[in-house]
Design an enzyme around this catalytic site. Sequence first.
Site, PDB file in Angstrom:
ATOM      1  CG  ASN A  48      -0.387  -0.078   2.511  1.00 57.13           C
ATOM      2  OD1 ASN A  48       0.664  -0.681   2.682  1.00 57.13           O
ATOM      3  ND2 ASN A  48      -1.020   0.531   3.488  1.00 57.13           N
ATOM      4  CD  GLU A  92       3.989   0.472  12.965  1.00 52.08           C
ATOM      5  OE1 GLU A  92       2.767   0.583  13.179  1.00 52.08           O
ATOM      6  OE2 GLU A  92       4.847   1.038  13.664  1.00 52.08           O
ATOM      7  CB  CYS A 120      -2.492   0.827   8.347  1.00 56.60           C
ATOM      8  SG  CYS A 120      -1.003   1.808   8.204  1.00 56.60           S
ATOM      9  CD  GLU A 131       7.334   1.379  10.943  1.00 59.42           C
ATOM     10  OE1 GLU A 131       8.124   0.820  10.169  1.00 59.42           O
ATOM     11  OE2 GLU A 131       6.154   1.620  10.662  1.00 59.42           O
TER      12      GLU A 131
HETATM   13  P1  TAP Z   1       0.100  -9.432   3.904  1.00 63.25           P
HETATM   14  O1  TAP Z   1      -0.152 -10.793   3.379  1.00 63.25           O
HETATM   15  O2  TAP Z   1       0.202  -9.255   5.361  1.00 63.25           O
HETATM   16  O3  TAP Z   1       1.459  -8.941   3.170  1.00 63.25           O
HETATM   17  C1  TAP Z   1       2.312  -7.940   3.652  1.00 63.25           C
HETATM   18  C2  TAP Z   1       3.765  -8.317   3.378  1.00 63.25           C
HETATM   19  O4  TAP Z   1       4.080  -9.529   4.082  1.00 63.25           O
HETATM   20  C3  TAP Z   1       4.055  -8.613   1.901  1.00 63.25           C
HETATM   21  O5  TAP Z   1       5.379  -8.237   1.596  1.00 63.25           O
HETATM   22  C4  TAP Z   1       3.934 -10.131   1.857  1.00 63.25           C
HETATM   23  O6  TAP Z   1       4.616 -10.710   0.790  1.00 63.25           O
HETATM   24  C5  TAP Z   1       4.550 -10.514   3.178  1.00 63.25           C
HETATM   25  N1  TAP Z   1       4.152 -11.841   3.679  1.00 63.25           N
HETATM   26  C6  TAP Z   1       3.009 -12.530   3.408  1.00 63.25           C
HETATM   27  N2  TAP Z   1       3.018 -13.716   4.041  1.00 63.25           N
HETATM   28  C7  TAP Z   1       4.177 -13.798   4.732  1.00 63.25           C
HETATM   29  C8  TAP Z   1       4.782 -14.767   5.588  1.00 63.25           C
HETATM   30  N3  TAP Z   1       4.174 -15.918   5.869  1.00 63.25           N
HETATM   31  N4  TAP Z   1       5.991 -14.521   6.126  1.00 63.25           N
HETATM   32  C9  TAP Z   1       6.629 -13.353   5.871  1.00 63.25           C
HETATM   33  N5  TAP Z   1       6.117 -12.389   5.058  1.00 63.25           N
HETATM   34  C10 TAP Z   1       4.906 -12.593   4.508  1.00 63.25           C
HETATM   35  O7  TAP Z   1      -0.970  -8.430   3.383  1.00 63.25           O
HETATM   36  P2  TAP Z   1      -1.764  -8.497   1.989  1.00 63.25           P
HETATM   37  O8  TAP Z   1      -2.237  -9.869   1.656  1.00 63.25           O
HETATM   38  O9  TAP Z   1      -0.896  -7.845   1.015  1.00 63.25           O
HETATM   39  O10 TAP Z   1      -3.048  -7.637   2.344  1.00 63.25           O
HETATM   40  C11 TAP Z   1      -4.106  -8.258   3.059  1.00 63.25           C
HETATM   41  C12 TAP Z   1      -4.730  -7.291   4.047  1.00 63.25           C
HETATM   42  O11 TAP Z   1      -3.740  -6.861   4.983  1.00 63.25           O
HETATM   43  C13 TAP Z   1      -5.234  -5.988   3.434  1.00 63.25           C
HETATM   44  O12 TAP Z   1      -6.481  -6.127   2.869  1.00 63.25           O
HETATM   45  C14 TAP Z   1      -5.209  -5.070   4.634  1.00 63.25           C
HETATM   46  O13 TAP Z   1      -6.345  -5.267   5.426  1.00 63.25           O
HETATM   47  C15 TAP Z   1      -3.996  -5.540   5.389  1.00 63.25           C
HETATM   48  N6  TAP Z   1      -2.800  -4.722   5.088  1.00 63.25           N
HETATM   49  C16 TAP Z   1      -2.421  -3.856   6.019  1.00 63.25           C
HETATM   50  C17 TAP Z   1      -1.335  -3.055   5.771  1.00 63.25           C
HETATM   51  C18 TAP Z   1      -0.874  -2.116   6.825  1.00 63.25           C
HETATM   52  S1  TAP Z   1      -0.053  -0.803   6.441  1.00 63.25           S
HETATM   53  N7  TAP Z   1      -1.079  -2.365   8.079  1.00 63.25           N
HETATM   54  C19 TAP Z   1      -0.651  -3.108   4.563  1.00 63.25           C
HETATM   55  C20 TAP Z   1      -1.074  -4.023   3.607  1.00 63.25           C
HETATM   56  C21 TAP Z   1      -2.154  -4.828   3.889  1.00 63.25           C
HETATM   57  P3  TAP Z   1       3.854 -11.004  -0.605  1.00 63.25           P
HETATM   58  O14 TAP Z   1       3.612  -9.696  -1.229  1.00 63.25           O
HETATM   59  O15 TAP Z   1       4.787 -11.819  -1.366  1.00 63.25           O
HETATM   60  O16 TAP Z   1       2.575 -11.729  -0.236  1.00 63.25           O
END
Ligand code: TAP
Length: 452
Positions: free
Chosen positions: A131, A229, A263, A432
């Site tokens: 994001n 975070e 977020c 952070e």
């Molecule tokens: P996540 O799956 O949590 O991904 C965030 C980061 O973590 C990405 O770089 C992802 O890599 C990595 N990741 C995923 N699974 C992991 C694991 N088992 N071990 C280590 N790293 C891992 O989020 P998403 O699927 O992109 O979004 C899903 C929901 O999360 C959103 O709809 C939103 O609600 C929430 N979200 C919150 C934030 C903030 S700022 N708090 C940011 C993004 C999303 P990959 O890209 O390779 O999967």
Amino acid sequence: MGTTEVINPATGRVLTTVPSLGVAETDAAIERAQRAFVEWRRVAPGDRARLLRQFAATVDEHLEELAALEVSNAGHTSGNARWEAGNVRDVLDYYAGAPERLSGRQIPVPGGLDVTFHEPLGVVGIIVPWNFPMPIAGWGFAPALAAGNTVVLKPAELTPLTAIRLGELALEAGLPADVFQVVPGKGSVVGQRFVTHPAVRKVCFTGSTDVGKAIMAGCADQVKRVTLELGGKSANIVFADADLEKAAAAAPSSVFDNAGQDCCARSRLLVEQSVFDKFLALLEPAVKAFRVSDPALDTAEMGPLISAGHRATVASYLDGADVAFTGSAPDGDGWWFPPTVLLARSTGDRHWREEVFGPVLSVLPFRDEEEAVRLANDTAYGLSGSLWTRDLGRALRVSRAVETGALSVNSHSSVRYWTPFGGMKQSGLGRELGPDALLSFTDVKNVFLADS
Ligand code: TAP
């Protein structure tokens, strides 16, 4: 090593392909970072400061290029993307002041001299979501490098382009090889290796609460440091005595900015019952006027959602919901979604309770101050929030009572690089930015020198 296609969310078309590292390549990067740490921690503070300032200057020279990459890869508006690239520059400049100021204490003890040192941890693994790819990366790597650590950074699979470019710019700026490496690949492969590889001494994760919990559990095995975070479901509380015109004009950007993929989004709007109808009447034209368009246009206030899958998830929150009004969004290719305002029937509504991470605002009236605070705190999250009132005493009381890491009164500002940012409750762990973040990339060592 595999590859991943990178998509432009405004068109749905493939922009390019990037490498997707496997476990062996990730291990090799971590081990190079471990070797680079031996020298990097010994670099004189003034020299480390100069290198970080040079990195900031190099980012500044490439600001338009970085912003354009983010517009095409993440669908961010040009204005936001320029701010984000500028934020990386500013964070690097800010923490460039740290190496020469990072000092311990001398503590009076009998029989000798007792001093503390803030020692760097070693290799830090940073896992970034899609994001805000640039700022969230910078909030991790700038203080980590300033404190003398080396960094391996995993961008989200969907948005790796600016991170890869920042890795190149670090080398161009003169950072020694392997001090800052970008390792693109899957979270379940590269990110997971940061958790399990013993040479990674700290993991900084930003993303979903579920993955954050799994990372924390995995890090427990080696008592590895972790900063989390996670998500948010922040409240925007409007009291009847507030400047309602100002609050209504500000509300759309507080939740629709970055298409709600933020977020800190104030996605729960609480309005005092006596002005509820009046406030919604002020809000409606502001929502309808919110400009959703090609994010490359300077006039755009909101671009597309990040992916088709995410758009389907966001749309699912409208099933059976009571829609108050919506703005408009382009038709055609790309993952567009209009700004949408929903009336919550109760606090049990799914869209009221869960982080939608899209341009969806849920609205609920409240009777009095006590109920406003209770409703604001009725969530597992605690990241951000706002309150609007002209009563200074109430502003203080409510600010103290709302369980959240960041709160703004009569504004929606959440993030300044010199003040701490982070969540309470299930929104995260650690802080952070500002001086707190710098210290979190060090361990305190206490040394006693006997005088005889
Ligand atoms: P996540 O799956 O949590 O991904 C965030 C980061 O973590 C990405 O770089 C992802 O890599 C990595 N990741 C995923 N699974 C992991 C694991 N088992 N071990 C280590 N790293 C891992 O989020 P998403 O699927 O992109 O979004 C899903 C929901 O999360 C959103 O709809 C939103 O609600 C929430 N979200 C919150 C934030 C903030 S700022 N708090 C940011 C993004 C999303 P990959 O890209 O390779 O999967």
